[in-house]
Design an enzyme around this catalytic site. Sequence first.
Site, PDB file in Angstrom:
ATOM      1  N   LYS A  70      -9.405  19.966  71.818  1.00  0.00           N
ATOM      2  CA  LYS A  70      -9.886  19.300  70.993  1.00  0.00           C
ATOM      3  C   LYS A  70     -10.656  18.385  70.938  1.00  0.00           C
ATOM      4  CE  LYS A  70     -10.254  21.309  66.352  1.00  0.00           C
ATOM      5  NZ  LYS A  70     -10.647  21.897  65.515  1.00  0.00           N
ATOM      6  N   ARG A 114     -11.342  28.841  62.138  1.00  0.00           N
ATOM      7  CA  ARG A 114      -9.986  29.013  62.699  1.00  0.00           C
ATOM      8  C   ARG A 114      -9.404  28.757  60.855  1.00  0.00           C
ATOM      9  NH1 ARG A 114      -8.088  24.351  61.993  1.00  0.00           N
ATOM     10  NH2 ARG A 114      -8.002  23.200  63.620  1.00  0.00           N
ATOM     11  N   ASP A 164     -15.677  22.479  41.615  1.00  0.00           N
ATOM     12  CA  ASP A 164     -15.918  21.399  42.704  1.00  0.00           C
ATOM     13  C   ASP A 164     -16.652  20.212  41.617  1.00  0.00           C
ATOM     14  OD1 ASP A 164     -17.113  20.863  45.066  1.00  0.00           O
ATOM     15  OD2 ASP A 164     -17.963  19.734  43.787  1.00  0.00           O
ATOM     16  N   GLY A 219      -6.638  21.388  52.719  1.00  0.00           N
ATOM     17  CA  GLY A 219      -7.404  19.918  52.282  1.00  0.00           C
ATOM     18  C   GLY A 219      -7.636  18.796  53.143  1.00  0.00           C
ATOM     19  N   ASP A 221      -5.042  16.965  55.027  1.00  0.00           N
ATOM     20  CA  ASP A 221      -5.033  16.942  57.133  1.00  0.00           C
ATOM     21  C   ASP A 221      -4.553  15.792  57.398  1.00  0.00           C
ATOM     22  OD1 ASP A 221      -7.975  16.246  56.505  1.00  0.00           O
ATOM     23  OD2 ASP A 221      -8.937  17.495  57.807  1.00  0.00           O
ATOM     24  N   SER A 291      -1.160  24.131  54.836  1.00  0.00           N
ATOM     25  CA  SER A 291      -2.093  23.998  56.849  1.00  0.00           C
ATOM     26  C   SER A 291      -2.948  22.634  56.556  1.00  0.00           C
ATOM     27  CB  SER A 291      -3.328  25.085  56.524  1.00  0.00           C
ATOM     28  OG  SER A 291      -4.253  24.620  57.166  1.00  0.00           O
TER      29      SER A 291
END
Length: 322
Positions: A70, A114, A164, A219, A221, A291
């Site tokens: 990707k 995903r 938010d 968030g 990453d 993640s």
Amino acid sequence: MKPEKTLLLSQSDVVSLLAMDAAIAAVEAAFAAYGRGEAAMPPKVYLGLPAHDGDLRAMPAYAEGAAGVKWVNSHPKNPARFGLPSVMGLYILSDPATAAPLAVMDATRLTAVRTGAAAAIASKHLARQSARTLGFIGCGVQARFLLDAHRAVYGDRLEVLTADASPEASERFAAEAGGRAVSVEEASGCDILCTSTPARAPVVRRAWVRPGAHINAMGADAPGKQELDPEILRDARVIIDDWAQATESGEVNVPLHEGAMHREHIQGTLGEVVAGKLAGRGDAAITVFDSTGLAIQDVALARVIYAAARERDVGTAFDFFG
């Protein structure tokens, strides 16, 4: 022997071919394969573009007989500057036996699906079964997929609370979800909390997180990003998606580099949990899934999408080598 034509799949094609239930099943199987050591995934490669307030990433993987890469970006200012998504991507799915490109497909939708699936899988394995509230901090595009994935696992039984930096974004998402727009503090007190912001300083304080909570920290990453007070991580059972990626670019990256926590505090990976090699929640008061997004998730969905496209005769065949 001349390679077969490559199947080109647009975003609308991918949308028509990829259901959330199928995505969750494929991603969960990919996590399990990775946990058993049956998948190959070099660390994500970052190409920083500071002059453009973004970056590009290359994510190759091989799992369950499928190989691919990707090419995806993160440009948080794209919507305001250009009216473009902050994340866009393409996926090249290859035949591992010959390296012939089987398909080139939109990976923007694939990435969002995903990512949502990974969070819901983590909640399934790490959250308390008695969970009744689902909180969101960050109400952008990704939050919609996080919600869809959790509803695929939990149905509609979780009350949705949204927060938010933009009250309008929170209220809009709450209206879509049939939930309530609340403060960041109140959302942080949910049984399951999903954070999906571009923050580089903690937005969730330790005092706001209740015993029994599970947090999906989605968030962070890239190096320097963080959403959670490091005290949350120190008090929690921390499960990451990948050691190399998480320690350099996940939620744990800043506390580790600043000495606010140590590698020994990280319990292991979600793949190990799904594969049954590592206990999930246990008796932990708080669990955190960190993640960063794995290439094995991408190749798993690309394989599902390609198979569905062939079965339904969707897409455009193109000869790259003619």
